[in-house]
Design an enzyme around this catalytic site. Structure first.
Site, PDB file in Angstrom:
ATOM      1  N   LYS A  23       1.093  -1.249  -0.201  1.00 29.43           N
ATOM      2  CA  LYS A  23      -0.123   0.074   0.049  1.00 29.43           C
ATOM      3  C   LYS A  23       0.745   1.304  -0.048  1.00 29.43           C
ATOM      4  CE  LYS A  23      -1.444   1.698   4.107  1.00 29.43           C
ATOM      5  NZ  LYS A  23      -1.195   3.037   4.561  1.00 29.43           N
ATOM      6  N   ASN A  24       2.010   1.186   0.866  1.00 26.82           N
ATOM      7  CA  ASN A  24       2.592   2.494   0.885  1.00 26.82           C
ATOM      8  C   ASN A  24       3.658   2.683  -0.057  1.00 26.82           C
ATOM      9  OD1 ASN A  24       1.226   3.241   3.062  1.00 26.82           O
ATOM     10  ND2 ASN A  24       2.952   2.490   4.524  1.00 26.82           N
ATOM     11  N   CYS A 117      -4.035  12.684  12.540  1.00 30.64           N
ATOM     12  CA  CYS A 117      -5.127  11.619  12.604  1.00 30.64           C
ATOM     13  C   CYS A 117      -4.914  10.779  14.021  1.00 30.64           C
ATOM     14  CB  CYS A 117      -4.751  10.643  11.548  1.00 30.64           C
ATOM     15  SG  CYS A 117      -3.195   9.703  11.685  1.00 30.64           S
ATOM     16  N   ARG A 122       0.524  14.804  12.597  1.00 31.82           N
ATOM     17  CA  ARG A 122       1.153  14.341  11.082  1.00 31.82           C
ATOM     18  C   ARG A 122       1.752  15.803  10.407  1.00 31.82           C
ATOM     19  NH1 ARG A 122      -0.678   9.101   9.733  1.00 31.82           N
ATOM     20  NH2 ARG A 122       0.869   9.142   8.150  1.00 31.82           N
ATOM     21  N   ASP A 307       4.855   0.408  11.612  1.00 33.79           N
ATOM     22  CA  ASP A 307       3.687  -0.155  11.353  1.00 33.79           C
ATOM     23  C   ASP A 307       3.526  -1.518  11.598  1.00 33.79           C
ATOM     24  OD1 ASP A 307       3.146   2.401   9.949  1.00 33.79           O
ATOM     25  OD2 ASP A 307       3.911   1.710   7.994  1.00 33.79           O
ATOM     26  N   ARG A 399      -8.386  -0.385   4.713  1.00 37.46           N
ATOM     27  CA  ARG A 399      -7.543   0.727   4.216  1.00 37.46           C
ATOM     28  C   ARG A 399      -6.228   0.150   3.692  1.00 37.46           C
ATOM     29  NH1 ARG A 399      -6.282   5.569   7.465  1.00 37.46           N
ATOM     30  NH2 ARG A 399      -5.461   5.891   5.628  1.00 37.46           N
TER      31      ARG A 399
HETATM   32  N1  EPU Z   1       7.257  14.480  10.663  1.00 42.33           N
HETATM   33  C1  EPU Z   1       7.574  15.690  11.082  1.00 42.33           C
HETATM   34  N2  EPU Z   1       7.555  16.649   9.856  1.00 42.33           N
HETATM   35  C2  EPU Z   1       7.105  16.332   8.625  1.00 42.33           C
HETATM   36  C3  EPU Z   1       6.993  15.008   8.053  1.00 42.33           C
HETATM   37  C4  EPU Z   1       6.854  13.974   9.346  1.00 42.33           C
HETATM   38  O1  EPU Z   1       8.019  15.946  12.121  1.00 42.33           O
HETATM   39  O2  EPU Z   1       6.990  17.338   7.719  1.00 42.33           O
HETATM   40  C5  EPU Z   1       7.469  13.343  11.593  1.00 42.33           C
HETATM   41  C6  EPU Z   1       6.159  12.725  12.030  1.00 42.33           C
HETATM   42  O3  EPU Z   1       5.231  13.269  12.616  1.00 42.33           O
HETATM   43  C7  EPU Z   1       6.441  11.255  12.530  1.00 42.33           C
HETATM   44  C8  EPU Z   1       7.840  11.306  11.712  1.00 42.33           C
HETATM   45  O4  EPU Z   1       8.004  12.225  11.130  1.00 42.33           O
HETATM   46  O5  EPU Z   1       6.941  11.489  13.650  1.00 42.33           O
HETATM   47  C9  EPU Z   1       7.687  10.293  10.490  1.00 42.33           C
HETATM   48  O6  EPU Z   1       6.645  10.369   9.593  1.00 42.33           O
HETATM   49  P1  EPU Z   1       6.775  10.110   7.964  1.00 42.33           P
HETATM   50  O7  EPU Z   1       6.572  11.624   7.494  1.00 42.33           O
HETATM   51  O8  EPU Z   1       7.899   9.343   7.856  1.00 42.33           O
HETATM   52  O9  EPU Z   1       5.406   9.441   7.664  1.00 42.33           O
HETATM   53  P2  EPU Z   1       4.669   9.569   6.532  1.00 42.33           P
HETATM   54  O10 EPU Z   1       5.566   9.455   5.313  1.00 42.33           O
HETATM   55  O11 EPU Z   1       3.656  10.529   6.491  1.00 42.33           O
HETATM   56  C10 EPU Z   1       4.518   6.755   6.034  1.00 42.33           C
HETATM   57  C11 EPU Z   1       3.731   5.738   6.077  1.00 42.33           C
HETATM   58  C12 EPU Z   1       2.990   5.454   7.316  1.00 42.33           C
HETATM   59  C13 EPU Z   1       4.317   5.015   8.112  1.00 42.33           C
HETATM   60  C14 EPU Z   1       5.188   6.096   8.467  1.00 42.33           C
HETATM   61  C15 EPU Z   1       6.570   5.939   8.904  1.00 42.33           C
HETATM   62  C16 EPU Z   1       2.521   6.110   3.896  1.00 42.33           C
HETATM   63  C17 EPU Z   1       1.229   6.231   3.175  1.00 42.33           C
HETATM   64  N3  EPU Z   1       2.330   6.224   5.296  1.00 42.33           N
HETATM   65  O12 EPU Z   1       3.905   7.920   6.654  1.00 42.33           O
HETATM   66  O13 EPU Z   1       2.011   4.466   7.303  1.00 42.33           O
HETATM   67  O14 EPU Z   1       3.712   4.667   9.729  1.00 42.33           O
HETATM   68  O15 EPU Z   1       5.599   6.574   6.944  1.00 42.33           O
HETATM   69  O16 EPU Z   1       7.023   4.642   8.314  1.00 42.33           O
HETATM   70  O17 EPU Z   1       3.534   5.614   3.322  1.00 42.33           O
HETATM   71  C18 EPU Z   1       0.232   2.945   7.777  1.00 42.33           C
HETATM   72  O18 EPU Z   1       0.611   2.205   6.836  1.00 42.33           O
HETATM   73  O19 EPU Z   1      -0.342   2.296   8.842  1.00 42.33           O
HETATM   74  C19 EPU Z   1       1.148   4.110   8.015  1.00 42.33           C
HETATM   75  C20 EPU Z   1       0.555   4.842   9.069  1.00 42.33           C
END
Ligand code: EPU
Length: 431
Positions: A23-24, A117, A122, A307, A399
């Site tokens: 998915k990701n 969320c 986020r 995850d 999802r």
């Molecule tokens: N963060 C910041 N600032 C930003 C972006 C992120 O402080 O601008 C922080 C976040 O709050 C968090 C950490 O950095 O504490 C990591 O967040 P990241 O941005 O890596 O998460 P994401 O890219 O939004 C993806 C996956 C998530 C998974 C995370 C971490 C997708 C669609 N989502 O989210 O997947 O938990 O990476 O590996 O790729 C799931 O599949 O259940 C899921 C939530």
């Protein structure tokens, strides 16, 4: 229609199940199709509500997106609009990965800022900081981010934040940089396999990218990108969840198509807990129950994935002894704890650390799913509990897991999906 899962625990799960596409990986790869006016064909795409929703957003932006056969999506973005409204973004936070694709393709984008969320705040500050480092002008008004990339050029960009790198932030930067003139060096880039899969697709489309899979990615902007035909990597989180289902029930589960190299930290912890792990060409197998408790700390890849935190906590409940689970990616991602406590578990939460007393019998209970991975963890616990467990709010599960209960049934689980109206009202926590 609201649906629930009803299961009776106790049966050891045995057999083989094939990992679906990730998915990701699928979501940012679908967004990347906006970077070209030619057709992008993606194969091995899982059938999930998040994927269907991403297709809906792409159509809203003007692209054609269709799935002529299960697992295959054809996307052609002849004309693309630069505006992504809040009604769409708020339903799926991952839609933030459209930002880099729109900036790359159109040189500008407007996107409502997705809210937090249930797993915590986020923020997207790192995404925006990265685009600013490329020379984009970034503004925020009434909850809408606008990006003007007319003066953008290759630059050195640091994507490191307080929790490490950002997965979708790195994806956004790579997509934007692939059509921005000059060379961009992304420092503290996310090393997740899903980022590498995105880079593989972009290379097929003609992008010049090197270093993905390490913490420094170099992208040299092209004038334009073309179409591609690409098969998505297997879902490591889904694979890990089925292996956890084997372990929690003391069974023997083989996940075909799983990539052990993507799961090294998780498999290492399972082995340390005494679960038998076998890795072969194109499969990973987990046999037997955990024999001892092990601590776990979530971290960005190649660390233990957040995850799989909830699912591994469920496995830890089986092993005698006291262990800890420390969340270093999403410090608030513990919504499953209160529900697991309803099943007779002893888990104490102190900030980002949960202390788990394992080895106590679990007893089935009506519980409520709060997010995708929490729902999977509750189902795993239900499969190991005595008596009946009901999991409400199954839409969270849908999802990210394709036909989850059906595939668990094929491994011998006693689990069914029912309309919520068939759940005794005395057990329901909502109607
Ligand atoms: N963060 C910041 N600032 C930003 C972006 C992120 O402080 O601008 C922080 C976040 O709050 C968090 C950490 O950095 O504490 C990591 O967040 P990241 O941005 O890596 O998460 P994401 O890219 O939004 C993806 C996956 C998530 C998974 C995370 C971490 C997708 C669609 N989502 O989210 O997947 O938990 O990476 O590996 O790729 C799931 O599949 O259940 C899921 C939530």
């Amino acid at each position: 229609m609201l649906e629930v899962a009803r299961m009776t625990g106790g049966a050891p799960l045995r057999g083989e199940v094939r990992a679906a596409g990730a998915k990701n990986a699928a979501l940012p790869l679908m967004a990347a199709a906006l970077l070209t006016s030619s057709e992008v064909i993606l194969r091995g795409v899982p059938d999930l509500s998040d994927v269907r929703f991403m297709a809906e957003i792409l159509r809203h932006l003007g692209a054609e997106a269709s799935s002529p056969e299960p697992g295959t999506w054809r996307i052609r973005a002849g004309e693309v609009s630069h505006r992504t409204p809040y009604e769409l973004v708020r339903k799926m936070r991952a839609s933030v990965c459209l930002l880099g694709a729109l900036v790359g393709r159109l040189g500008r984008a407007e996107m409502a800022v997705p809210g937090g969320c249930v797993i915590g705040p986020r923020p997207i500050d790192l995404h925006l900081r990265g685009l600013e480092a490329l020379g984009c002008r970034v503004g925020l008004e009434s909850g809408v981010v606008s990006v003007d990339a007319s003066a953008a050029r290759g630059a050195e960009v640091d994507m490191g934040g307080p929790m490490g790198s950002t997965v979708l932030g790195t994806a956004n930067l790579v997509m934007a940089a692939s059509l921005t003139r000059g060379t961009t060096r992304i420092l503290n880039a996310a090393m997740e396999p899903e980022v590498t899969d995105l880079c593989d697709l972009l290379r097929r489309m003609g992008a010049a990218i090197a270093g993905d899979g390490t913490s420094v990615i170099e992208v040299t902007g092209a004038d334009s990108l073309g179409g591609a035909d690409h098969a998505i990597i297997a879902d490591r989180i889904e694979a890990g969840t089925y292996l956890a289902a084997g372990a929690i029930t003391g069974g023997d589960v083989t996940v075909l198509g799983a990539e052990a190299g993507h799961l090294a930290a998780f498999l290492g912890r399972m082995e340390a807990a005494g679960v038998g792990i076998e890795v072969g060409r194109g499969y990973v197998r987990a046999a037997g129950r955990p024999l001892r408790g092990v601590d776990v700390v979530t971290e960005p890849h190649p660390g233990f994935p957040t995850d799989l935190q909830a699912q591994f906590m469920a496995v830890q409940l089986m092993a005698p002894g006291v262990t800890t689970v420390t969340e270093r990616v999403y410090p608030h991602r513990f919504m499953h704890v209160a529900e697991l406590q309803r099943m007779g578990t002893d888990i104490r939460l102190d900030g980002a650390v949960a202390t788990v007393l394992g080895g106590r019998p679990l007893s089935g209970a009506p519980v409520m799913a709060s997010d995708l991975r929490a729902s999977a963890a509750l189902i795993l616990a239900g499969l190991a509990a005595s008596g009946e467990t009901w999991v409400q709010r199954l839409y969270h599960l849908d999802r990210g897991y394709e036909r989850f209960e059906e595939r668990l049934r094929s491994l011998g689980a006693d689990i069914v999906r029912l309309p919520q109206s068939e759940m005794p009202s005395s057990l329901r926590s909502e109607d």
